[in-house]
Design a protein around this motif. Sequence first.
Motif, PDB file in Angstrom:
ATOM      1  N   ALA A  38       0.938  -1.227   0.203  1.00  0.00           N
ATOM      2  CA  ALA A  38      -0.031  -0.073  -0.033  1.00  0.00           C
ATOM      3  C   ALA A  38       0.854   1.409   0.033  1.00  0.00           C
ATOM      4  O   ALA A  38       0.606   2.308  -0.495  1.00  0.00           O
ATOM      5  CB  ALA A  38      -0.902  -0.086   1.270  1.00  0.00           C
ATOM      6  N   PRO A  53       1.568   3.944  -4.493  1.00  0.00           N
ATOM      7  CA  PRO A  53       1.635   5.349  -4.899  1.00  0.00           C
ATOM      8  C   PRO A  53       2.898   5.984  -4.976  1.00  0.00           C
ATOM      9  O   PRO A  53       3.146   7.171  -5.416  1.00  0.00           O
ATOM     10  CB  PRO A  53       0.912   6.044  -3.789  1.00  0.00           C
ATOM     11  N   PRO A  73      -0.415  -1.175  -9.752  1.00  0.00           N
ATOM     12  CA  PRO A  73       0.337  -2.583  -9.564  1.00  0.00           C
ATOM     13  C   PRO A  73      -0.683  -3.422  -9.188  1.00  0.00           C
ATOM     14  O   PRO A  73      -1.916  -3.203  -8.797  1.00  0.00           O
ATOM     15  CB  PRO A  73       1.015  -2.095  -8.214  1.00  0.00           C
ATOM     16  N   LEU A  74      -0.463  -4.628  -9.307  1.00  0.00           N
ATOM     17  CA  LEU A  74      -1.168  -5.878  -8.748  1.00  0.00           C
ATOM     18  C   LEU A  74      -1.409  -5.868  -7.240  1.00  0.00           C
ATOM     19  O   LEU A  74      -2.346  -6.033  -6.686  1.00  0.00           O
ATOM     20  CB  LEU A  74      -0.627  -7.428  -9.093  1.00  0.00           C
ATOM     21  N   GLY A  75      -0.265  -5.578  -6.491  1.00  0.00           N
ATOM     22  CA  GLY A  75      -0.157  -5.448  -5.065  1.00  0.00           C
ATOM     23  C   GLY A  75       0.659  -6.405  -4.349  1.00  0.00           C
ATOM     24  O   GLY A  75       1.821  -5.771  -4.400  1.00  0.00           O
ATOM     25  N   LYS A  94      -7.310   0.213 -12.758  1.00  0.00           N
ATOM     26  CA  LYS A  94      -8.482   0.724 -12.067  1.00  0.00           C
ATOM     27  C   LYS A  94      -9.154   1.762 -12.812  1.00  0.00           C
ATOM     28  O   LYS A  94      -8.413   2.380 -13.850  1.00  0.00           O
ATOM     29  CB  LYS A  94      -8.225   1.125 -10.654  1.00  0.00           C
TER      30      LYS A  94
END
Lengths: 426, 426
Positions: free
Chosen positions: A23, A27, A120-122, A415
């Motif tokens: 997280a 950004p 990003p996928l995460g 997104k």
Amino acid sequence: MSASETPDTPVRQAARRARTAAADLAPAPRTTRDAALLAIAEALTARADEIVAANAGDVAKARAAGTAESVVDRLTLTPERVAAIASDVRDVIALPDPVGEVQRGSTLPNGLELRQVRVPLGVVGIIYEARPNVTVDAAALCLKSGNAVLLRGSSSAHASNTALVAVLRDAVVKAGLPADVVQLVPGESRESVTELMRARGLVDVLIPRGGASLIKTVVEQSTVPVIETGTGNCHVYVDERADIDTALAILVNSKAQRPSVCNAAETVLVHAGIADTFLPRALEALAEAGVTVHGDSAWQTVAGTSGRTVLPATDEDWASEYLSYDIAAAVVPSLDAAVEHIRAWSSGHTEAIITADAAAARRFTALVDSAAVMVNASTRFTDGAQFGFGAEIGISTQKLHARGPMGLPELTSTKYVVTGDGHIRE
Amino acid sequence: MSASETPDTPVRQAARRARTAAADLAPAPRTTRDAALLAIAEALTARADEIVAANAGDVAKARAAGTAESVVDRLTLTPERVAAIASDVRDVIALPDPVGEVQRGSTLPNGLELRQVRVPLGVVGIIYEARPNVTVDAAALCLKSGNAVLLRGSSSAHASNTALVAVLRDAVVKAGLPADVVQLVPGESRESVTELMRARGLVDVLIPRGGASLIKTVVEQSTVPVIETGTGNCHVYVDERADIDTALAILVNSKAQRPSVCNAAETVLVHAGIADTFLPRALEALAEAGVTVHGDSAWQTVAGTSGRTVLPATDEDWASEYLSYDIAAAVVPSLDAAVEHIRAWSSGHTEAIITADAAAARRFTALVDSAAVMVNASTRFTDGAQFGFGAEIGISTQKLHARGPMGLPELTSTKYVVTGDGHIRE
């Protein structure tokens, strides 16, 4: 929330830390991510001794356990190899940033502004075998694309991976990112892999890199979405109207230029109309390249008359990804029969047609449903570097999300950002 | 081959027939697929009586079983509704063809020509509830995108679906396509769903459409790749610098315009700096719209002083997708705290920020990781039709392959076609 019902374990705790770190990373602008990659490249060079020393322990253990020398070679790190790994990280820095790229956008009739943006996928989990270079390579590609990474290498490379990940974590912290964007999955047991595969909601995608049995296990047991990679039962089809010399060169290159990799050919199919001319020359060329042919009755007959050996092919041969100097071989009555054979047996990686006939090329590329279809080119070209992607996290043989060589964009999702000025639905 | 080791069942046989039909359908040009859709639209109109008669049986059974009237309503087909379904099929004909679209292409340094082309996924399985319109809608979108479809509707709509699929199959045959491009999954038992979820290698993707528990089951048990759809725990965040009237209009629209759908808001978060002004007016507006508020202590306090009722919110409320005239409500100390709440509880469908502050809008859209992020617009806009896609097979809340409303391109994969003139790797 089902996640909280699952007992907490070191693997789930690591995944949760990765989620938090992801997280913060998502950004972060390109400059921050590139600075982290540069810090990694520099630290790898500066701390090469430490890495090579840790690796020497793994190598000694592998030798003592009687591991095959080819596997030991892949496991081994030298100062030169560490320098090469660092150089690869520098190459990743130079690649275009996939994050933030606007995929499409429009202004809707009501004035709403719609943008589909790459994000990003995460958290990406990578399960791989005893190649410590994958540790750095996968981490670099994940960082570049804004993802936190959970690395689960082979236990036989555990000391090497531990040393490498320590270097990576120190370096990203220096660039202002949380250390937990790069983690080794804790534990060396099978259970830790199972827990990783069950960490749905914490891990966004799992990418297994390795042999067919590893990939099969992950695909069948994982509740985390998986991208299947790398199983290649690739075919070369020599059409009735193939130029013989071109066909021979491509066949030998596809099979024997590097037989141990997924884009090497495993089966050759030859149109009956060209078999009389092609088979004797193919047997000669393959023998010269050190390739053993497992052929159908047509190939066996030609072998008999030309004094060559062809082993009889069974269904097991059609299904095999040999990864060795072996090839299955059949004569087919037509292009459509070749397509049928491919549909029945291919793993959907790469198939090639050799033909001078434009209509045949068009029909083959339309009917064959594989990640890559080659016309008058070696199967060996299915590769991220060859395709000009600059990097490759694997070659997907599935149809969802990514198919074929996966570069940085394939490590992202999207997104929709929708902007209005008080819009409501009537 | 693991597929051949699995015992054959009617479901696997149907999937195998679908696979064969898909291979014929995939290379069919747009004119053939559009002709099949036109034949479907015409046949639905011509055979509406037969369809409505079959449906009447399902409706009678549902009423006799004491099914809720809202569910019976969704199950019911009338001649007008059949005509509307036929009209929707005609709309699909007019949509752009995703198949064959070149996604990217280049000439590599060695002269190889690389093209990435959209191709059908192959066999798509849809698992859905008692809405017979989905039968036609899903079949039409799959046909348009070149996919064979396996439909598994609710057993309570079995007679309706059987009648509809008979009409669809007759129509596609008339257009020269195999009937098996459209099939109902045989059997009405739970086992037939399990078999469908285990038909990896025969079915390319499963799309469950329905409630959270159906989707959870499919996601956890399927070995076939799944696209998760439609669970929406959506949030509206009212920033410190929101225009109050805009915020009220968007909040009420997001919650109450149609509470039963996945893009309706389920939680409102309000910045502490605007709470004194906003909460009393929000309570009034929500009460007027018939909405019950489940609030934190701040909301409860304001309710006490303004003579309104607010139920105390628990973790269950933050996690709830009510799909009713209920909303969870909290006051947060900052935008970042709102983002934290969303990260903890959201299903990743749609979140909205209401603000006049450009920096706040930018930060919210960067930090919130959901399929859609709205700025000064209702959550209700996350929808394929609203986004201008012309059709929607569902709204993906996962990150792989497709995220947000899925139109025709999301029902495709890609393949690389690489053309050379004898290229081999050095």
